[in-house]
Scaffold this active site. Structure first.
Site, mmCIF file in Angstrom:
data_model
loop_
_atom_site.group_PDB
_atom_site.id
_atom_site.type_symbol
_atom_site.label_atom_id
_atom_site.label_comp_id
_atom_site.label_asym_id
_atom_site.label_seq_id
_atom_site.Cartn_x
_atom_site.Cartn_y
_atom_site.Cartn_z
ATOM 1 N N HIS A 1 9.514 51.975 -47.996
ATOM 2 C CA HIS A 1 9.339 51.978 -46.536
ATOM 3 C C HIS A 1 7.865 51.811 -46.172
ATOM 4 C CE1 HIS A 1 13.475 53.529 -45.380
ATOM 5 N NE2 HIS A 1 13.470 53.562 -46.702
ATOM 6 N N ASP B 1 10.011 54.837 -38.399
ATOM 7 C CA ASP B 1 11.121 54.590 -39.305
ATOM 8 C C ASP B 1 12.407 55.231 -38.780
ATOM 9 O OD1 ASP B 1 11.069 53.735 -42.483
ATOM 10 O OD2 ASP B 1 12.792 54.966 -41.913
ATOM 11 N N GLN C 1 4.629 42.658 -57.931
ATOM 12 C CA GLN C 1 5.870 41.874 -57.774
ATOM 13 C C GLN C 1 5.717 40.570 -56.996
ATOM 14 O OE1 GLN C 1 9.627 43.811 -57.597
ATOM 15 N NE2 GLN C 1 10.177 42.829 -55.683
ATOM 16 N N HIS D 1 17.831 44.762 -57.726
ATOM 17 C CA HIS D 1 18.789 45.795 -57.303
ATOM 18 C C HIS D 1 19.184 45.573 -55.841
ATOM 19 C CE1 HIS D 1 15.253 47.246 -55.328
ATOM 20 N NE2 HIS D 1 15.781 48.401 -54.974
HETATM 21 N N1 UDP Z 1 7.602 46.851 -56.006
HETATM 22 C C1 UDP Z 1 6.470 46.376 -56.634
HETATM 23 N N2 UDP Z 1 6.366 46.561 -57.984
HETATM 24 C C2 UDP Z 1 7.308 47.189 -58.724
HETATM 25 C C3 UDP Z 1 8.466 47.670 -58.069
HETATM 26 C C4 UDP Z 1 8.574 47.478 -56.714
HETATM 27 O O1 UDP Z 1 5.585 45.797 -56.004
HETATM 28 O O2 UDP Z 1 7.147 47.308 -59.933
HETATM 29 C C5 UDP Z 1 7.719 46.687 -54.544
HETATM 30 C C6 UDP Z 1 8.587 45.505 -54.170
HETATM 31 O O3 UDP Z 1 7.816 44.334 -54.109
HETATM 32 C C7 UDP Z 1 9.129 45.942 -52.820
HETATM 33 C C8 UDP Z 1 9.202 47.455 -52.930
HETATM 34 O O4 UDP Z 1 8.363 47.817 -54.007
HETATM 35 O O5 UDP Z 1 8.249 45.580 -51.798
HETATM 36 C C9 UDP Z 1 10.595 47.970 -53.226
HETATM 37 O O6 UDP Z 1 11.357 47.906 -52.070
HETATM 38 P P1 UDP Z 1 12.905 47.566 -52.109
HETATM 39 O O7 UDP Z 1 13.401 47.594 -50.702
HETATM 40 O O8 UDP Z 1 13.145 46.309 -52.830
HETATM 41 O O9 UDP Z 1 13.555 48.698 -52.971
HETATM 42 P P2 UDP Z 1 13.469 50.300 -52.940
HETATM 43 O O10 UDP Z 1 12.323 50.662 -53.784
HETATM 44 O O11 UDP Z 1 13.284 50.708 -51.499
HETATM 45 O O12 UDP Z 1 14.765 50.704 -53.524
#
Ligand code: UDP
Length: 482
Positions: A18, A129, A356, A371
């Site tokens: 978030h 949020d 990422q 995921h």
């Molecule tokens: N992310 C990242 N590196 C990682 C894992 C996650 O930069 O090794 C970032 C990804 O790019 C995204 C966020 O973390 O912006 C994860 O948000 P998402 O909604 O996909 O999943 P959540 O973590 O909320 O389940």
């Protein structure tokens, strides 16, 4: 008209999934002339400080800052320093569920601080949020419009709305019986388990969701990390039946233009970005699959082993992000003996956090095993990538349906129920899905569709694009209120 800079407060839920898009949003509005202030707790402020400083160095004329709210964990009955949901993962499985609820309900402690900050600063708007339902009333007290940020898509929001209105899950025999979501365009088939509906309204969590919905109805409107062309049917549906005032302002990840910004999102990466780029540069276009399961997911050792064997069996190049549960410790029982030697040159494991967006944007990446968290999904779409979908919980099965059935750029690995139910995805399933997304005729068709969406995503945030225009409209509306 008052010519003062529009001042927007951003109040993210304290979880990386978030905070990352909220920071992107704050940067986006700052770059469009607003003053952005992020509201958060001391430990989370530390996480945000570095990327904000980097942004300020690049953009000295833009205004973005942080206001820190007190959050005394121990007094609130939380473990010391437990200011972020992601830290809860490090507690024993049996305790972490309870802790999540405790955390969720403790956040209200910041209401008083929020109200005095609003009273003294008189901002143009508060973007809070969805997990802060009480924020609508807090903002309203001072005549400030509250915007809701759900962090998900129009499609998922429409799915939830129709599930709530029509309650199809009450009419099926079992929680795994498939049904079509009534009222929703596109004949989307799902099961109760996947839809992850909060059935019992009388529980504290059920009541909490009720408050979330009510606060959205009485809010000024909703900001969505999406773009019109991606899901126009569902944007129109949402605007007609659910929340009339919505603005699509994404993909938010595209607010990060510089390499350092892309590499510096969220936690500190466990790999040097130059090393990572160099490795990717050595691979041919579209030949590498990237696997990452968001900021919170952690698999059992057994599941990680299956992924490893599946990847090795596929024979494809890969970057695999493994974020282990703290309970797994330093032991590497999850990795088959000799795996890294055998896959040397072909594969790379990042233990912990990966840059990422930087990786997804590289031309060597040809597919993304995800995921289906909405941020990752949007980042994959913005990068023009086909995906292997492995939904686990939250609204991720809706996102998966959107990728596989509506946009037709996704292949499901075989995940049919919430990960907590314990179904193991086999090495054969992993191998098949990875091959399916990278090679063959259907992969090529999927790739073409995904590439087109990626181009549309980039166009949406450029001047004159649909998201750019919605940001303009939103800003004009706020200016008109002065
Ligand atoms: N992310 C990242 N590196 C990682 C894992 C996650 O930069 O090794 C970032 C990804 O790019 C995204 C966020 O973390 O912006 C994860 O948000 P998402 O909604 O996909 O999943 P959540 O973590 O909320 O389940």
């Amino acid at each position: 008209m008052n010519r003062e800079r529009t001042h927007i407060l951003f109040f993210p839920f304290m979880a990386h999934g978030h905070m990352i898009p909220t920071l992107d949003m704050a940067k986006l509005f700052a770059s469009r002339g607003a003053k952005s202030t992020l509201l958060t707790t001391p430990i989370n402020a530390k996480i945000l400080e570095k990327p904000i400083e980097a942004f300020k160095v690049q953009n000295p004329d833009l205004e973005i800052g942080i206001k820190i709210f007190d959050f005394p964990c121990v007094e609130l009955g939380l473990p010391e320093g437990c200011e972020n949901v992601d830290f809860i993962n490090s507690y024993k499985e049996s305790d972490s569920g309870d802790l999540f609820f405790k955390f969720l309900f403790s956040i209200k402690y910041m209401k008083q601080q929020l109200e005095s900050f609003i009273e003294t600063t008189k901002p143009s708007a508060l973007v809070a949020d969805m997990f802060f339902p009480w924020a609508t009333e807090s903002a309203e007290k001072f005549g400030v419009p509250r915007l809701v940020f759900h962090g998900t898509s129009f499609f998922a929001l429409c799915c939830s709305y129709n599930m709530r209105i029509h309650k199809p899950h009450k009419k099926v025999a079992t929680s795994s019986t498939p049904f079509v979501i009534p009222g929703l365009p596109g004949d989307i088939v799902i099961t109760t388990d996947q839809a992850n509906v909060v059935v019992d309204e009388e529980t504290p969590f059920g009541n909490f969701w009720k408050e979330v919905r009510e606060s959205e109805i009485s809010s000024y409107g909703v900001l969505v990390n999406s773009f019109y062309e991606l899901e126009s049917t569902y944007v129109d549906f949402y605007r007609s039946f659910v929340a009339k005032r919505t603005w699509h302002i994404g993909p938010l990840s595209l607010s990060n233009r510089e390499l350092a910004e892309k590499a510096g999102r969220g936690k500190k990466a466990n790999i040097d970005e130059q090393e990572c780029l160099k490795w990717l540069d050595s691979k041919t276009q579209g030949s590498v699959v990237y696997l990452s399961f968001g900021s919170r997911a952690s698999f059992t050792n057994e599941q990680l082993l299956e992924i490893a064997f599946g990847l090795e069996g596929s024979g494809q190049n890969f970057i695999w992000v493994v974020s282990k549960n703290e309970n797994q410790g330093e032991s590497e029982e999850w990795l088959p003996k000799g795996f890294e030697e055998r896959t040397k040159g072909k594969g790379m494991i990042i233990r912990g956090w990966a840059p990422q967006v930087l990786i997804l944007d590289h031309k060597a990446i040809g597919g993304f095993v995800t995921h289906c968290g909405w941020n990752s999904t949007m980042e994959g779409i913005a990068a023009g990538l086909p995906m292997v979908t492995w939904p686990m919980g939250a609204e991720q099965f809706y996102n998966e349906k959107q990728l596989t059935k509506v946009l037709r750029i996704g292949v499901n690995v075989g995940a049919t129920e919430l990960v907590k139910k314990g179904k193991l995805i086999s090495r054969e399933e992993v191998e098949k899905a990875v091959k399916e997304v990278l090679v063959g005729e259907e992969a090529e068709e999927r790739r073409i569709r995904a590439k087109k969406l990626g181009e549309m995503a980039k166009a949406a945030v450029e001047e004159g694009g649909s998201s750019y225009s919605d940001v303009t409209k939103f800003m004009e509306e706020l200016n008109g209120r002065k």
